[in-house]
Motif scaffolding. Structure first.
Motif, mmCIF file in Angstrom:
data_model
loop_
_atom_site.group_PDB
_atom_site.id
_atom_site.type_symbol
_atom_site.label_atom_id
_atom_site.label_comp_id
_atom_site.label_asym_id
_atom_site.label_seq_id
_atom_site.Cartn_x
_atom_site.Cartn_y
_atom_site.Cartn_z
ATOM 1 N N VAL A 58 0.864 -1.184 0.000
ATOM 2 C CA VAL A 58 0.000 0.000 0.000
ATOM 3 C C VAL A 58 0.895 1.227 0.000
ATOM 4 O O VAL A 58 2.049 1.175 0.438
ATOM 5 C CB VAL A 58 -0.947 0.058 1.226
ATOM 6 N N GLN A 59 0.353 2.331 -0.497
ATOM 7 C CA GLN A 59 1.038 3.617 -0.435
ATOM 8 C C GLN A 59 0.442 4.436 0.704
ATOM 9 O O GLN A 59 -0.775 4.512 0.840
ATOM 10 C CB GLN A 59 0.826 4.392 -1.748
ATOM 11 N N LEU A 60 1.319 5.033 1.501
ATOM 12 C CA LEU A 60 0.839 5.919 2.575
ATOM 13 C C LEU A 60 1.303 7.338 2.263
ATOM 14 O O LEU A 60 2.492 7.582 2.075
ATOM 15 C CB LEU A 60 1.425 5.486 3.925
ATOM 16 N N LYS A 61 0.345 8.249 2.205
ATOM 17 C CA LYS A 61 0.691 9.639 1.930
ATOM 18 C C LYS A 61 0.530 10.449 3.211
ATOM 19 O O LYS A 61 -0.546 10.488 3.798
ATOM 20 C CB LYS A 61 -0.213 10.190 0.832
ATOM 21 N N ASP A 62 1.615 11.082 3.619
ATOM 22 C CA ASP A 62 1.586 11.909 4.828
ATOM 23 C C ASP A 62 0.998 13.267 4.463
ATOM 24 O O ASP A 62 1.679 14.125 3.923
ATOM 25 C CB ASP A 62 3.002 12.065 5.389
ATOM 26 N N LEU A 63 -0.275 13.447 4.773
ATOM 27 C CA LEU A 63 -0.967 14.665 4.325
ATOM 28 C C LEU A 63 -0.584 15.874 5.148
ATOM 29 O O LEU A 63 -0.669 17.005 4.681
ATOM 30 C CB LEU A 63 -2.476 14.452 4.372
ATOM 31 N N ALA A 64 -0.180 15.637 6.392
ATOM 32 C CA ALA A 64 0.252 16.753 7.222
ATOM 33 C C ALA A 64 1.434 17.426 6.553
ATOM 34 O O ALA A 64 1.552 18.649 6.544
ATOM 35 C CB ALA A 64 0.632 16.256 8.611
ATOM 36 N N GLN A 94 5.483 10.520 0.794
ATOM 37 C CA GLN A 94 4.746 9.318 0.450
ATOM 38 C C GLN A 94 5.682 8.113 0.507
ATOM 39 O O GLN A 94 6.815 8.168 0.025
ATOM 40 C CB GLN A 94 4.195 9.502 -0.958
ATOM 41 N N ILE A 95 5.210 7.033 1.161
ATOM 42 C CA ILE A 95 6.051 5.844 1.220
ATOM 43 C C ILE A 95 5.251 4.620 0.796
ATOM 44 O O ILE A 95 4.027 4.620 0.845
ATOM 45 C CB ILE A 95 6.633 5.610 2.635
ATOM 46 N N THR A 96 5.977 3.581 0.370
ATOM 47 C CA THR A 96 5.359 2.313 0.016
ATOM 48 C C THR A 96 5.699 1.300 1.102
ATOM 49 O O THR A 96 6.870 1.175 1.489
ATOM 50 C CB THR A 96 5.901 1.806 -1.332
ATOM 51 N N VAL A 97 4.681 0.641 1.617
ATOM 52 C CA VAL A 97 4.928 -0.346 2.684
ATOM 53 C C VAL A 97 4.163 -1.618 2.345
ATOM 54 O O VAL A 97 3.244 -1.614 1.520
ATOM 55 C CB VAL A 97 4.481 0.184 4.063
ATOM 56 N N ALA A 98 4.544 -2.688 3.013
ATOM 57 C CA ALA A 98 3.837 -3.952 2.821
ATOM 58 C C ALA A 98 2.437 -3.838 3.397
ATOM 59 O O ALA A 98 2.234 -3.228 4.452
ATOM 60 C CB ALA A 98 4.603 -5.091 3.504
ATOM 61 N N ARG A 99 1.452 -4.412 2.711
ATOM 62 C CA ARG A 99 0.074 -4.383 3.196
ATOM 63 C C ARG A 99 -0.018 -4.927 4.613
ATOM 64 O O ARG A 99 -0.786 -4.417 5.438
ATOM 65 C CB ARG A 99 -0.807 -5.205 2.234
ATOM 66 N N ALA A 100 0.789 -5.949 4.910
ATOM 67 C CA ALA A 100 0.738 -6.573 6.236
ATOM 68 C C ALA A 100 1.197 -5.605 7.331
ATOM 69 O O ALA A 100 0.863 -5.786 8.505
ATOM 70 C CB ALA A 100 1.597 -7.836 6.255
ATOM 71 N N ASP A 101 1.954 -4.587 6.922
ATOM 72 C CA ASP A 101 2.471 -3.639 7.914
ATOM 73 C C ASP A 101 1.635 -2.373 8.015
ATOM 74 O O ASP A 101 2.058 -1.387 8.628
ATOM 75 C CB ASP A 101 3.915 -3.252 7.558
ATOM 76 N N LEU A 102 0.458 -2.374 7.393
ATOM 77 C CA LEU A 102 -0.374 -1.169 7.329
ATOM 78 C C LEU A 102 -0.510 -0.474 8.675
ATOM 79 O O LEU A 102 -0.195 0.713 8.826
ATOM 80 C CB LEU A 102 -1.773 -1.535 6.782
ATOM 81 N N VAL A 103 -0.984 -1.219 9.671
ATOM 82 C CA VAL A 103 -1.269 -0.602 10.974
ATOM 83 C C VAL A 103 0.015 -0.105 11.625
ATOM 84 O O VAL A 103 0.083 1.032 12.108
ATOM 85 C CB VAL A 103 -2.018 -1.591 11.892
ATOM 86 N N ALA A 104 1.035 -0.936 11.610
ATOM 87 C CA ALA A 104 2.292 -0.568 12.272
ATOM 88 C C ALA A 104 2.906 0.681 11.632
ATOM 89 O O ALA A 104 3.375 1.589 12.336
ATOM 90 C CB ALA A 104 3.274 -1.735 12.217
ATOM 91 N N GLU A 105 2.887 0.740 10.294
ATOM 92 C CA GLU A 105 3.496 1.886 9.605
ATOM 93 C C GLU A 105 2.689 3.165 9.845
ATOM 94 O O GLU A 105 3.256 4.247 9.995
ATOM 95 C CB GLU A 105 3.608 1.605 8.098
ATOM 96 N N ILE A 106 1.374 3.032 9.865
ATOM 97 C CA ILE A 106 0.554 4.225 10.114
ATOM 98 C C ILE A 106 0.755 4.710 11.539
ATOM 99 O O ILE A 106 0.855 5.916 11.799
ATOM 100 C CB ILE A 106 -0.928 3.921 9.808
#
Lengths: 506, 506
Positions: A458-464, A485-497
């Motif tokens: 998944v891609q996570l975009k830091d909107l702040a 913006q970073i790309t992380v493993a879907r399995a790490d979604l919660v931890a990365e957020i």
């Protein structure tokens, strides 16, 4: 005729009635958080919550209705009957204009079952049928605490100490608050000493006392000279308009002005000065003794510097019958004209003994405090001690409307971890979805398109970080080149957020 | 004349207006605790709070005003002008009768600045100018959550799952809740199949459809035979009164009754049955597809057994335009007549697309749920999962009015330890003070008379144990002989009270 076409009913205007407003998002949560803390203090002091109905009979409300022909002057009132033409005077009901009048009605109605003394607090909207103005609404919140059924001045001291605790609980420092206390009985004593009041003939000179009292009440606005003029021959204001005075002699005026200037370094010294001023008046001596006892009780609990005896507190002297309190925030703010000034009053109260008597014929001693909720919220905002802006949710973009279940699963995972989250449910391209996330004050947007899905990412975009750019971005190609913006493993979604959110708080 | 003496103004009656009530103590705190938990769930789902003013223009409220001569039918309304004789129709304002009409006004008023879709929740009183009855008040709480601006059926599924989470958050087990879902489009499809509705001529047969719809709405009360009679030739009730029917043929009635009986073991089977019933209707197929998607989304998140497709949900079918939801509590209670029955409905909602259109001319898709706050509180009480009764404070008896500062110090020590405490502030002997403590539901009374003070001790009376005796005790000698009382060192006050309170919770 050309214009014969039937007119359609006009659309209603999407507006609140004049003088009313809505509260949204953080405005609601910040007020709620502040009131929760205040109420927790009231609860710890043994006060019980009371929530009365918004509507009371006009007869029970009593005041604000000087004009019989216009029972809705001051309050919002209407006849509670099917046919208004048949309404009798006793059919009128109204929205409550404060929380004290309903309290008096409740105490009279339930006097057999309520504990006595009855400590209660109440929070809620009240309504005033007044001319609205800037920052002046016809519906606003009050937060009251009252003790009904105790003549003991320890109840007054308790209210003042509890109020001091409430300020501390919402993050206002001890150095920023002054609870100032006066006493109507002392003023009466000074009036006796000034031969303006004769205990044997309490109705005589009532008019002159009324003018003097109203003059004192204007001390803040008119200054000492203006008040002296109103006590004496009368006052001409800047426009040339003349207000007749009370016609008091210089000596009488000196005594009354001596009263409002009686504050000394210590409570004991102030009380000693007041004792001089009231002379031989029994009522005055009584009032001074009340102030002494309050000062002692508050000093014994360590509130001596936060709650002080100060006869310059004049607001409410005409209404209350014994101790009078006012809480001021002493830190400075910059007002609309750019001037530095003290924030000022945020709460007021005192002792009133006649409210329940209207219903039962029996006087019931009572004392209480009313907090101006909106002013206090403004004060917290002014010193940066309000609750943080309500954080927006993490927004999962709807990249593929067929895969809503996957996005809802992400939301569920985040919520289980205590992270507020939602999936975008509208229509539109990525730019539109990012604008939405922006408007939601979302800290992070999550993107899982077909490519990411295939790669288990998944891609996570830091909107702040990236918020200011979002409005300019039209295509995905541009977007992925942004740094926040970073790309992380879907399995790490919660931890990365979680990591990203923690970083945002640094 | 003997009766010439001037009459005094009669005292006002200490009563709420008819149909209004007060909430006290635990009634307030229990509702507050329940709503806090529900709102925390709504917040986690990305819903923002909205608090609109209690007063709206009658034009903005719109409904409930069929009778032009009596604009206050159904709502509490009054003209917002100084002189009622000059009031025009557009001057009338009213108390809101629900939280949906104000939401529509807010969305229309702030459509430029609100995010779209706009998820919002609202909690607050609403007012109905209806005939009050037992348990039926003219002011009551609602708790709503709505998503405005999304036509996606994922929004409907989200509302149902969020509601299920809210029930769990307040302590209602998964086995005790059924969220049942129907769809107005499917009913329309069945009506098309029954040749009661022609998409090319939607106004034709509107009267017959209306009668049929109202008949379906009465399924719970009249049973299948009664509804069939109302759809057909008409129905004669037990009193002999005759209600004309819709005049439908048997085959038409069979189709409509087949719709409400279409629930099968699984959502897929129910949807398959509905697909049969709607035949070739495009609207019907659309509605079935919506139900299928909702069922899939809810099953994917593990809500498949709590939120089910059930066409027997008929309430609201006349109002909503797409999915319709109803939440029922399935555990049994004993009703007033001593019969066991299911607790029943506590929330309802669905999709409505026309509310904002009144203001702007543009249809805005919306879906939402409204929780019946009082019924849900009653449900919690019925299963013993309400918040515990608000604990009364520890009461320090005022043995010596000269020593208030000492008693207030005890209170402060207890509060610092997180224990609610107060000192008795009224007048009266020990028996009266103990009665007061009893009425306050105080767990413990603290006594420090002159002897105890001299010995550095206090007496602690466990009122939870001794409450039933308090009313009979007149003298201190009797009192000290009671078993539920111990003597402890003053220095151990907080520790001993903490122990006693912990024991009471075993």
């Amino acid at each position: 005729m050309a214009k014969e076409k039937k007119k359609k009913a006009p659309r209603p205007r999407a507006e609140t009635p004049r003088g009313f407003r809505d509260y949204m998002g953080a405005e609601v949560t910040q007020r709620r958080a502040m009131l929760e803390r205040i109420c927790a203090i009231y609860h710890a002091y043994g006060f019980d919550p009371l929530e009365t109905s918004a509507v009371e009979t006009v007869a029970a409300l009593g005041s604000f209705l000087p004009d019989v022909d216009r029972p809705n002057a001051g309050v919002f009132a209407w006849p509670d009957v099917e046919d208004p033409a048949e309404a009798r005077k006793e059919d009128w009901v109204a929205l409550r204009y404060d929380l004290t009048a309903p309290l008096a009605r409740v105490v009279a109605q339930h006097r057999e079952s309520l504990p006595s003394p009855y400590r209660r607090y109440a929070v809620g909207p009240v309504w005033r049928n007044e001319k609205p103005g800037p920052g002046r609404y016809r519906q606003f919140y009050q937060c009251d605490a009252d003790t009904v059924g105790s003549a003991n001045v320890a109840a007054d001291a308790e209210i003042c100490m509890m109020l001091a605790d409430a300020f501390e609980a919402i993050g206002i420092g001890r150095e920023d608050v002054a609870i100032r206390i006066n006493n109507r009985k002392v003023l009466n004593g000074v009036m006796e000493a000034a031969r303006l009041l004769d205990p044997a003939e309490p109705e005589a000179q009532a008019a002159a006392r009324g003018v003097a009292l109203r003059a004192i009440d204007k001390l803040d606005r008119l200054g000492e000279d203006g008040v002296r003029a109103l006590m004496g021959p009368g006052r001409r204001d800047e426009s040339g308009a003349f207000t007749p005075g009370a016609g008091l002699a210089e000596g009488q005026i000196d005594l009354l002005m001596g009263f409002v200037a009686a504050r000394r370094e210590t409570a004991a010294a102030t009380c000693a000065r007041l004792a001089e001023l009231v002379g031989s008046s029994a009522t005055g001596a009584d009032g001074v003794a009340e102030l002494e006892t309050m000062a002692e009780l508050m000093a014994a609990q360590g509130y001596g510097t936060r709650a002080v005896i100060d006869p310059s507190v004049v607001r409410g002297l005409g209404y209350y019958t014994g101790p009078v309190f006012e809480a001021e925030l002493t830190f400075e703010i910059t007002d609309e004209e750019g001037n530095r000034r003290q924030f000022g009053s945020v709460a007021g109260g005192g002792r009133y003994d006649d409210l329940v008597k209207r219903f039962t014929g029996q006087a019931v001693p009572a004392t209480g405090i009313s907090v101006g909720v909106d002013r206090l919220l403004a004060a917290l905002a002014a010193i940066g001690r309000g609750e943080a802006e309500a954080a927006g949710p993490v927004v999962i973009l709807a990249m593929d409307r067929e895969r809503m279940a996957d996005y809802q699963t992400m939301c569920a995972e985040l919520r289980s971890a205590g992270i507020r989250a939602e999936v975008f449910l509208g229509g539109g391209n990525m730019a539109k979805q990012l604008k939405y996330a922006d408007r939601r004050a979302a800290p992070i947007a999550v993107i899982e398109g077909g490519d990411e899905k295939a790669a288990g990412q998944v891609q996570l975009k830091d909107l702040a970080l990236g918020a200011r750019l979002a409005a300019e971005i039209e295509t995905r190609a541009e977007w992925v080149s942004q740094p926040a913006q970073i790309t992380v493993a879907r399995a790490d979604l919660v931890a990365e957020i979680r990591k990203m959110l923690a970083r945002g708080k640094d």
